[in-house]
Every structure is written in structure tokens, then in C-alpha cells.
Motif scaffolding. Structure first.
Motif, mmCIF file in Angstrom:
data_model
loop_
_atom_site.group_PDB
_atom_site.id
_atom_site.type_symbol
_atom_site.label_atom_id
_atom_site.label_comp_id
_atom_site.label_asym_id
_atom_site.label_seq_id
_atom_site.Cartn_x
_atom_site.Cartn_y
_atom_site.Cartn_z
ATOM 1 N N MET A 73 30.296 50.077 52.179
ATOM 2 C CA MET A 73 30.347 49.339 50.941
ATOM 3 C C MET A 73 29.888 47.904 51.223
ATOM 4 S SD MET A 73 33.644 48.705 48.516
ATOM 5 C CE MET A 73 33.443 50.028 47.351
ATOM 6 N N SER A 74 29.032 47.369 50.407
ATOM 7 C CA SER A 74 28.520 46.015 50.621
ATOM 8 C C SER A 74 29.460 44.980 50.012
ATOM 9 C CB SER A 74 27.125 45.876 50.006
ATOM 10 O OG SER A 74 27.213 46.013 48.615
ATOM 11 N N ASP A 75 29.460 43.797 50.630
ATOM 12 C CA ASP A 75 30.282 42.706 50.111
ATOM 13 C C ASP A 75 29.620 42.105 48.884
ATOM 14 O OD1 ASP A 75 32.201 42.903 52.091
ATOM 15 O OD2 ASP A 75 31.114 41.544 53.433
ATOM 16 N N ARG A 76 30.430 41.847 47.867
ATOM 17 C CA ARG A 76 29.929 41.200 46.657
ATOM 18 C C ARG A 76 29.863 39.702 46.874
ATOM 19 N NH1 ARG A 76 32.818 42.887 41.185
ATOM 20 N NH2 ARG A 76 33.061 40.658 41.260
ATOM 21 N N VAL A 77 28.880 39.084 46.296
ATOM 22 C CA VAL A 77 28.804 37.633 46.318
ATOM 23 C C VAL A 77 29.693 37.126 45.187
ATOM 24 C CG1 VAL A 77 27.301 35.638 46.012
ATOM 25 C CG2 VAL A 77 26.475 37.649 47.250
ATOM 26 N N ARG A 78 30.693 36.357 45.554
ATOM 27 C CA ARG A 78 31.627 35.823 44.564
ATOM 28 C C ARG A 78 31.042 34.580 43.916
ATOM 29 N NH1 ARG A 78 35.733 39.172 43.203
ATOM 30 N NH2 ARG A 78 36.254 40.390 45.010
ATOM 31 N N ARG A 79 31.322 34.411 42.635
ATOM 32 C CA ARG A 79 30.878 33.241 41.887
ATOM 33 C C ARG A 79 32.103 32.469 41.433
ATOM 34 N NH1 ARG A 79 25.981 33.828 38.822
ATOM 35 N NH2 ARG A 79 26.235 31.591 38.632
ATOM 36 N N GLY A 80 31.927 31.187 41.236
ATOM 37 C CA GLY A 80 32.968 30.389 40.617
ATOM 38 C C GLY A 80 33.056 30.766 39.147
ATOM 39 N N MET A 81 34.061 30.276 38.468
ATOM 40 C CA MET A 81 34.266 30.608 37.062
ATOM 41 C C MET A 81 34.615 29.362 36.256
ATOM 42 S SD MET A 81 34.081 33.910 36.467
ATOM 43 C CE MET A 81 33.830 35.325 37.508
ATOM 44 N N LEU A 82 34.295 29.435 34.979
ATOM 45 C CA LEU A 82 34.753 28.449 34.019
ATOM 46 C C LEU A 82 35.963 29.073 33.339
ATOM 47 C CD1 LEU A 82 34.353 25.790 32.445
ATOM 48 C CD2 LEU A 82 32.914 27.073 30.865
ATOM 49 N N ILE A 83 37.121 28.396 33.423
ATOM 50 C CA ILE A 83 38.329 28.915 32.793
ATOM 51 C C ILE A 83 38.768 27.963 31.691
ATOM 52 C CG2 ILE A 83 39.079 30.214 34.810
ATOM 53 C CD1 ILE A 83 41.041 27.948 35.407
#
Length: 81
Positions: free
Chosen positions: A1-11
């Protein structure tokens, strides 16, 4: 399984009172109707996830690369001070 690239978020705080979330990296205070950017690392913070489940805050959208870079620069400046 490949690692996902995480993104920051606007909350966003959708409530009528200020919300305070103690993240591992900083204390996040969001007034009613205010929006804040969080880093990809903070997205995985258990305290933030709990606040999302309680619906005291909500995710608006993923942060763009430029927004993530600007946030990281501000956080770096705060930690140097």
C-alpha cells in the motif's frame, strides 16, 4: 500500500462560542465563524479529530501548497521568537 501525501486543511468554527483545541504543536483558538489553517501533521492530531467528531469545528477544504507554505513560515517565525 502506498503512503498518501497529507495536505493541510482550512477549518472553521461553525458555533457561536470560541473553540480552543490543544494540539501537540500549538494551542489553536478559533472564534465564532473564524477559519484557520492547520498543517498536515496537525490534521492527524487526536485532539483535533475529537473536536471534528464533536462538530465544534469543521473542515472547509484542503489547503493549497502556497497556503501550507505560508502557514509553515508563520509557525517557524513564532517558534524562533
Amino acid at each position: 500500500m502506498s503512503d498518501r501525501v497529507r495536505r493541510g486543511m482550512l477549518i472553521k468554527n461553525n458555533g457561536t462560542e470560541e473553540v480552543s483545541v490543544s494540539l501537540g504543536s500549538r494551542e489553536l483558538r478559533i472564534g465564532p465563524g473564524e477559519e484557520r489553517f492547520i498543517t498536515p501533521e496537525e490534521v492527524r492530531d487526536p485532539t483535533l479529530r475529537l473536536a471534528l467528531q464533536e462538530r465544534s469545528i469543521s473542515i472547509v477544504r484542503p489547503a493549497t501548497e502556497a497556503e501550507e507554505e505560508a502557514l509553515q513560515e508563520r509557525l517557524d517565525e513564532q517558534s524562533d521568537a
